[in-house]
Design a protein around this motif. Sequence first.
Motif, mmCIF file in Angstrom:
data_model
loop_
_atom_site.group_PDB
_atom_site.id
_atom_site.type_symbol
_atom_site.label_atom_id
_atom_site.label_comp_id
_atom_site.label_asym_id
_atom_site.label_seq_id
_atom_site.Cartn_x
_atom_site.Cartn_y
_atom_site.Cartn_z
ATOM 1 N N THR A 10 -30.626 -13.268 -0.383
ATOM 2 C CA THR A 10 -30.493 -14.516 0.213
ATOM 3 C C THR A 10 -29.324 -15.108 0.605
ATOM 4 O O THR A 10 -28.158 -14.615 -0.145
ATOM 5 N N ASP A 11 -29.062 -16.033 1.684
ATOM 6 C CA ASP A 11 -27.963 -16.441 1.985
ATOM 7 C C ASP A 11 -28.105 -17.986 1.908
ATOM 8 O O ASP A 11 -27.944 -18.654 3.035
ATOM 9 N N PRO A 12 -28.526 -18.595 0.803
ATOM 10 C CA PRO A 12 -28.830 -20.190 0.802
ATOM 11 C C PRO A 12 -27.691 -21.122 1.316
ATOM 12 O O PRO A 12 -26.331 -20.885 0.837
ATOM 13 N N GLN A 14 -30.679 -24.453 2.579
ATOM 14 C CA GLN A 14 -31.427 -25.370 2.044
ATOM 15 C C GLN A 14 -32.976 -24.474 2.047
ATOM 16 O O GLN A 14 -33.721 -24.746 1.230
ATOM 17 N N ASP A 15 -33.167 -23.723 3.109
ATOM 18 C CA ASP A 15 -34.680 -23.295 3.155
ATOM 19 C C ASP A 15 -34.873 -22.102 2.111
ATOM 20 O O ASP A 15 -35.862 -21.869 1.412
ATOM 21 N N ASP A 16 -33.737 -21.244 2.122
ATOM 22 C CA ASP A 16 -33.540 -20.343 0.976
ATOM 23 C C ASP A 16 -33.707 -20.953 -0.427
ATOM 24 O O ASP A 16 -34.348 -20.597 -1.035
ATOM 25 N N ALA A 17 -32.951 -22.159 -0.614
ATOM 26 C CA ALA A 17 -33.306 -22.724 -1.892
ATOM 27 C C ALA A 17 -34.770 -23.190 -2.319
ATOM 28 O O ALA A 17 -35.251 -22.560 -3.393
ATOM 29 N N GLY A 40 -24.258 -15.088 5.265
ATOM 30 C CA GLY A 40 -25.092 -15.198 6.252
ATOM 31 C C GLY A 40 -24.953 -16.821 6.928
ATOM 32 O O GLY A 40 -24.056 -17.056 7.647
ATOM 33 N N ASN A 41 -25.838 -17.712 6.262
ATOM 34 C CA ASN A 41 -25.682 -18.911 6.824
ATOM 35 C C ASN A 41 -24.352 -19.498 6.552
ATOM 36 O O ASN A 41 -23.723 -20.334 7.454
ATOM 37 N N VAL A 42 -23.622 -19.186 5.612
ATOM 38 C CA VAL A 42 -22.318 -19.579 4.978
ATOM 39 C C VAL A 42 -21.714 -18.236 4.563
ATOM 40 O O VAL A 42 -22.482 -17.256 4.251
ATOM 41 N N PRO A 126 -36.089 -10.303 1.463
ATOM 42 C CA PRO A 126 -34.797 -10.647 2.274
ATOM 43 C C PRO A 126 -34.965 -11.999 2.890
ATOM 44 O O PRO A 126 -35.947 -12.171 3.694
ATOM 45 N N LEU A 127 -34.264 -13.058 2.843
ATOM 46 C CA LEU A 127 -34.082 -14.363 3.389
ATOM 47 C C LEU A 127 -32.932 -14.524 4.313
ATOM 48 O O LEU A 127 -32.709 -15.668 4.750
ATOM 49 N N GLY A 128 -32.216 -13.451 4.463
ATOM 50 C CA GLY A 128 -30.838 -13.580 5.236
ATOM 51 C C GLY A 128 -30.735 -12.162 5.989
ATOM 52 O O GLY A 128 -31.525 -11.552 6.146
ATOM 53 N N PRO A 129 -29.538 -12.220 6.550
ATOM 54 C CA PRO A 129 -29.224 -10.870 7.381
ATOM 55 C C PRO A 129 -29.349 -9.736 6.357
ATOM 56 O O PRO A 129 -29.241 -9.853 5.082
ATOM 57 N N PHE A 169 -31.772 -15.918 14.132
ATOM 58 C CA PHE A 169 -30.315 -15.756 13.384
ATOM 59 C C PHE A 169 -30.294 -14.804 12.351
ATOM 60 O O PHE A 169 -29.175 -13.849 12.318
ATOM 61 N N ASN A 170 -31.236 -14.369 11.646
ATOM 62 C CA ASN A 170 -31.156 -13.326 10.409
ATOM 63 C C ASN A 170 -30.843 -11.998 11.191
ATOM 64 O O ASN A 170 -30.165 -10.982 10.741
ATOM 65 N N ILE A 171 -31.780 -11.623 12.017
ATOM 66 C CA ILE A 171 -31.491 -10.270 12.784
ATOM 67 C C ILE A 171 -30.311 -10.118 13.553
ATOM 68 O O ILE A 171 -29.832 -9.237 13.550
ATOM 69 N N HIS A 243 -38.585 -21.967 6.919
ATOM 70 C CA HIS A 243 -38.354 -20.769 7.230
ATOM 71 C C HIS A 243 -38.620 -19.803 5.819
ATOM 72 O O HIS A 243 -39.556 -19.169 5.756
ATOM 73 N N ASP A 244 -37.685 -19.771 5.085
ATOM 74 C CA ASP A 244 -37.678 -18.728 3.917
ATOM 75 C C ASP A 244 -38.964 -19.016 2.991
ATOM 76 O O ASP A 244 -39.313 -18.138 2.506
ATOM 77 N N PRO A 245 -39.294 -20.106 2.597
ATOM 78 C CA PRO A 245 -40.301 -20.581 1.719
ATOM 79 C C PRO A 245 -41.655 -19.548 2.419
ATOM 80 O O PRO A 245 -42.497 -19.385 1.608
#
Length: 313
Positions: A10-12, A14-17, A40-42, A126-129, A169-171, A243-245
């Motif tokens: 994950t790359d939290p 908010q949606d990862d969270a 990822g996000n940050v 996986p929730l990020g790159p 974004f992730n891809i 997205h991620d949920p």
Amino acid sequence: MAPRKIIIDTDPGQDDAVAILLALASPEDLEVLGLTAVAGNVPLDLTSKNARIICELAGKVDVPIYEGCDRPLGRDLVTAEHVHGKTGLDGPDLPDPTMALKDGHAVDYIIDTIREQPSGTVTLCPLGPLTNIATALRKAPDIAERIQQIVLMGGAYFEVGNITPTAEFNIYVDPEAADIVFKSGIDIVVLPLDVTHKALVTKPRNDAFRALNTPVGIAVAQMTDFFERFDKEKYGSAGAPLHDPCVTAYLIQPDLFTGRYVNVEIETSSELTRGMTVADWWGVTDRPKNATFIGDLDADGFFALLTDRLARL
Ligand code: BDR
Ligand code: CA
């Protein structure tokens, strides 16, 4: 049935969270073996910090959290502060974490865990790159046949792109990593923008989070309040897309979702369409099918599940 063992990469965010909170709130369905943070996000120092903030918010301070790759396989990191804010978790005012990161690299943790657990019993989320996952597969190709499934958020077909006109974004951030994963032969389920853009936190749904009147409910309402600015402005949508949920909800209640088993290829060479997920939704090629590409969900059922489970934390 025993809960399904998962590692959340994950790359939290908010949606990862929210995805992580849903998993941690659902022990009868999901056993969270560990979290692995990726850039990822940050940047990585913030995603690994945010992962700990979320576990502490949930009161689950025993979850092992590892830091992974700090940049894509062969490219500079692209981040998304324009969506998630400077911290990646803008919105609520949450305390700095006190729990420590685990020693060791996330990639080694993923490899070791898959080798230690019985074959076919660990699912990667996986929730990020896909940098950590691809690095693990490159370093230890033997794990591929031991992975039960990869259920990931990434890509788009009908919705095309969010970070560029053609890429999600992730891809987009690490297309070479995505290419490795999609060519791995592992059973893959993809939650693309096509479905996540239907999981919108409308005002009544945000109110339902807030009405839980718990630290988790209020934080989720504040996170989705913050996160919705971007999509409201850009798409004119009714609220933040969760997205991620969709990944963790899919694992808990797959009958909320529908999709097709199709061929998905990743564009890695074109600058114009870098990171595009070319999904053969209509079966117009004879390329081998390699992924279940989700297209729709029961949004009310999804939010009922989410609110109900978050109420437990
Ligand atoms: C994906 O990118 C990130 O911004 C979100 O956390 C999600 O994983 C959506 O394109
Ligand atoms: Ca994410």
